[in-house]
Scaffold this motif. Structure first.
Motif, mmCIF file in Angstrom:
data_model
loop_
_atom_site.group_PDB
_atom_site.id
_atom_site.type_symbol
_atom_site.label_atom_id
_atom_site.label_comp_id
_atom_site.label_asym_id
_atom_site.label_seq_id
_atom_site.Cartn_x
_atom_site.Cartn_y
_atom_site.Cartn_z
ATOM 1 N N VAL A 65 0.618 -1.249 -0.223
ATOM 2 C CA VAL A 65 0.336 0.362 -0.141
ATOM 3 C C VAL A 65 0.993 1.538 -0.290
ATOM 4 C CG1 VAL A 65 -1.238 0.628 1.514
ATOM 5 C CG2 VAL A 65 -2.096 -1.039 1.298
ATOM 6 N N LEU A 66 1.799 1.358 1.065
ATOM 7 C CA LEU A 66 2.882 2.605 0.478
ATOM 8 C C LEU A 66 3.553 2.785 -0.594
ATOM 9 C CD1 LEU A 66 3.673 1.924 4.091
ATOM 10 C CD2 LEU A 66 2.727 3.626 3.629
ATOM 11 N N GLU A 67 3.966 1.563 -1.158
ATOM 12 C CA GLU A 67 4.376 1.693 -1.985
ATOM 13 C C GLU A 67 3.679 2.004 -2.995
ATOM 14 O OE1 GLU A 67 5.804 -2.034 -2.630
ATOM 15 O OE2 GLU A 67 7.886 -1.647 -0.590
ATOM 16 N N GLU A 68 2.382 1.275 -2.980
ATOM 17 C CA GLU A 68 1.828 2.265 -4.056
ATOM 18 C C GLU A 68 1.040 3.670 -4.148
ATOM 19 O OE1 GLU A 68 -1.501 2.142 -7.153
ATOM 20 O OE2 GLU A 68 0.138 0.914 -6.922
ATOM 21 N N ALA A 69 1.070 4.418 -2.480
ATOM 22 C CA ALA A 69 1.178 5.930 -2.962
ATOM 23 C C ALA A 69 2.126 6.214 -3.148
ATOM 24 C CB ALA A 69 1.322 5.929 -1.280
ATOM 25 N N ASP A 70 3.857 5.693 -3.062
ATOM 26 C CA ASP A 70 4.464 6.631 -3.878
ATOM 27 C C ASP A 70 4.548 7.046 -5.217
ATOM 28 O OD1 ASP A 70 5.264 7.578 -1.082
ATOM 29 O OD2 ASP A 70 7.103 5.752 -1.180
ATOM 30 N N ARG A 71 4.422 5.215 -6.355
ATOM 31 C CA ARG A 71 4.014 4.977 -7.274
ATOM 32 C C ARG A 71 2.705 6.064 -8.148
ATOM 33 N NH1 ARG A 71 1.328 2.983 -11.240
ATOM 34 N NH2 ARG A 71 -0.766 2.777 -10.155
ATOM 35 N N ARG A 72 2.026 6.196 -7.391
ATOM 36 C CA ARG A 72 0.395 7.057 -7.402
ATOM 37 C C ARG A 72 1.813 8.443 -7.631
ATOM 38 N NH1 ARG A 72 -4.942 5.375 -4.967
ATOM 39 N NH2 ARG A 72 -4.716 2.943 -5.656
ATOM 40 N N ALA A 73 1.596 8.958 -6.385
ATOM 41 C CA ALA A 73 2.896 10.530 -6.531
ATOM 42 C C ALA A 73 3.616 10.642 -7.784
ATOM 43 C CB ALA A 73 3.722 10.608 -5.870
ATOM 44 N N LEU A 74 4.665 9.705 -8.206
ATOM 45 C CA LEU A 74 4.964 9.870 -9.381
ATOM 46 C C LEU A 74 4.625 9.639 -10.717
ATOM 47 C CD1 LEU A 74 8.588 7.618 -7.880
ATOM 48 C CD2 LEU A 74 8.652 10.113 -7.773
ATOM 49 N N GLN A 75 3.828 9.049 -10.642
ATOM 50 C CA GLN A 75 2.618 9.030 -12.083
ATOM 51 C C GLN A 75 2.432 9.982 -12.337
ATOM 52 O OE1 GLN A 75 -0.414 6.185 -11.850
ATOM 53 N NE2 GLN A 75 0.496 4.764 -13.530
ATOM 54 N N ARG A 76 1.211 10.644 -11.142
ATOM 55 C CA ARG A 76 0.338 11.666 -11.491
ATOM 56 C C ARG A 76 1.583 13.247 -12.155
ATOM 57 N NH1 ARG A 76 -1.090 10.642 -5.857
ATOM 58 N NH2 ARG A 76 0.209 12.275 -4.813
ATOM 59 N N LEU A 77 2.208 12.710 -11.152
ATOM 60 C CA LEU A 77 4.124 13.859 -11.638
ATOM 61 C C LEU A 77 4.539 14.262 -12.716
ATOM 62 C CD1 LEU A 77 4.264 15.450 -7.870
ATOM 63 C CD2 LEU A 77 2.822 16.107 -9.130
ATOM 64 N N SER A 78 4.113 12.907 -13.363
ATOM 65 C CA SER A 78 4.816 12.236 -14.451
ATOM 66 C C SER A 78 6.469 12.427 -14.253
ATOM 67 C CB SER A 78 4.670 13.499 -16.030
ATOM 68 O OG SER A 78 3.247 12.910 -16.570
ATOM 69 N N VAL A 79 6.502 12.434 -13.040
ATOM 70 C CA VAL A 79 8.029 12.419 -12.676
ATOM 71 C C VAL A 79 9.045 10.988 -12.706
ATOM 72 C CG1 VAL A 79 9.325 12.521 -10.498
ATOM 73 C CG2 VAL A 79 7.234 14.193 -11.216
ATOM 74 N N PRO A 80 10.481 10.898 -13.721
ATOM 75 C CA PRO A 80 11.079 9.707 -13.370
ATOM 76 C C PRO A 80 11.832 9.337 -11.853
ATOM 77 C CG PRO A 80 11.775 10.797 -15.511
ATOM 78 C CD PRO A 80 10.765 12.165 -14.467
ATOM 79 N N ALA A 81 11.624 8.698 -11.516
ATOM 80 C CA ALA A 81 11.902 7.832 -10.295
ATOM 81 C C ALA A 81 13.887 8.702 -10.142
ATOM 82 C CB ALA A 81 12.558 6.844 -10.574
ATOM 83 N N ASP A 82 14.481 9.113 -11.259
ATOM 84 C CA ASP A 82 15.577 9.610 -11.575
ATOM 85 C C ASP A 82 16.208 10.367 -11.978
ATOM 86 O OD1 ASP A 82 15.173 9.174 -13.859
ATOM 87 O OD2 ASP A 82 16.933 7.659 -14.321
ATOM 88 N N ALA A 83 14.405 11.488 -11.891
ATOM 89 C CA ALA A 83 14.999 13.125 -12.349
ATOM 90 C C ALA A 83 15.519 13.305 -11.488
ATOM 91 C CB ALA A 83 13.396 13.493 -12.546
ATOM 92 N N GLU A 84 16.222 14.700 -11.981
ATOM 93 C CA GLU A 84 16.396 15.998 -11.249
ATOM 94 C C GLU A 84 16.560 17.202 -11.221
ATOM 95 O OE1 GLU A 84 21.661 15.588 -12.184
ATOM 96 O OE2 GLU A 84 21.522 13.418 -11.048
ATOM 97 N N PRO A 85 15.729 17.621 -10.456
ATOM 98 C CA PRO A 85 14.636 18.751 -10.856
ATOM 99 C C PRO A 85 15.208 20.071 -10.632
ATOM 100 C CG PRO A 85 13.722 17.226 -9.096
ATOM 101 C CD PRO A 85 14.602 16.400 -9.211
ATOM 102 N N THR A 86 15.410 21.032 -11.318
ATOM 103 C CA THR A 86 15.475 22.254 -10.871
ATOM 104 C C THR A 86 14.948 22.308 -9.120
ATOM 105 O OG1 THR A 86 13.707 23.619 -11.892
ATOM 106 C CG2 THR A 86 15.992 22.267 -12.968
#
Length: 204
Positions: A65-86
């Motif tokens: 469940v916890l992993e799914e919550a984090d997965r949904r957050a990255l998915q809805r923001l279209s953020v790659p797991a290895d992103a290096e944002p400004t």
């Protein structure tokens, strides 16, 4: 045979998702300690043995469940797991995430807060999971602030670790205030105000 195997796997994924969704709803409403495996299985239209087959144990279900919550957050923001944002990108993501959470993910936010409170003590089942997740978040935030100093978008002399801890504390606290009093606390506005103020503080 390959087609049949694919259909079986697809049904397995769908059943697993239904169990996770049921757990999110019941855990958020009743807490993990107050929710048994049988209740989650019944909510998902499955048997307790099927749930254990998919997750191994109740603890395995909670982690899923916890992993799914984090997965949904990255998915809805279209953020790659290895992103290096400004700096600007990271702040924008936090505001967008708050907006989405307030609109559709209140149950997951409540679940996260409930589980954190239930696992504060070392030795509790998920204490290490939450501790390591918090450390990972602060590490990512620290890297954002370090890059901002290096590229000139933030002034020199900042302490990235302190800023990371401050930002993480805001995120946790803002969600708690909102969950306790959503009629008085606007989660999105609070995030926007904080990150606009933080950006102004960090300007060269």
């Amino acid at each position: 045979m390959a087609g049949v195997k694919g259909q079986v796997q697809k049904r397995g994924v769908e059943r697993r998702r239904a169990m996770v969704d049921a757990a999110i709803e019941l855990f958020a409403r009743q807490g993990v300690r107050g929710t048994g495996v049988a209740a989650v299985a019944e909510r998902a239209g499955a048997t307790p043995s099927a749930l254990i087959h998919h997750f191994g144990s109740k603890d395995g279900l909670v982690r899923a469940v916890l992993e799914e919550a984090d997965r949904r957050a990255l998915q809805r923001l279209s953020v790659p797991a290895d992103a290096e944002p400004t700096l600007d990108q990271a702040f924008e993501w936090f505001v967008r995430d708050a907006e989405h959470t307030a609109a559709t993910e209140g149950r997951l936010a409540a679940l996260h807060t409930t589980l954190t409170a239930e696992n504060l003590q070392p030795g509790s089942v998920l204490h290490t999971w939450f501790r390591d997740r918090g450390r990972a978040l602060r590490t990512h935030l620290s890297a954002v602030f370090t890059r901002a100093v290096a590229d000139g978008s933030a002034r020199p002399g900042l302490d990235p670790a302190i800023l990371a801890a401050e930002t993480a504390a805001f995120l946790e606290g803002a969600h708690l205030l909102w969950l306790l009093d959503p009629e008085q606390v606007d989660l999105t506005t609070l995030h926007r105000s904080y990150f606009e103020g933080l950006a102004a503080r960090l300007k060269p």
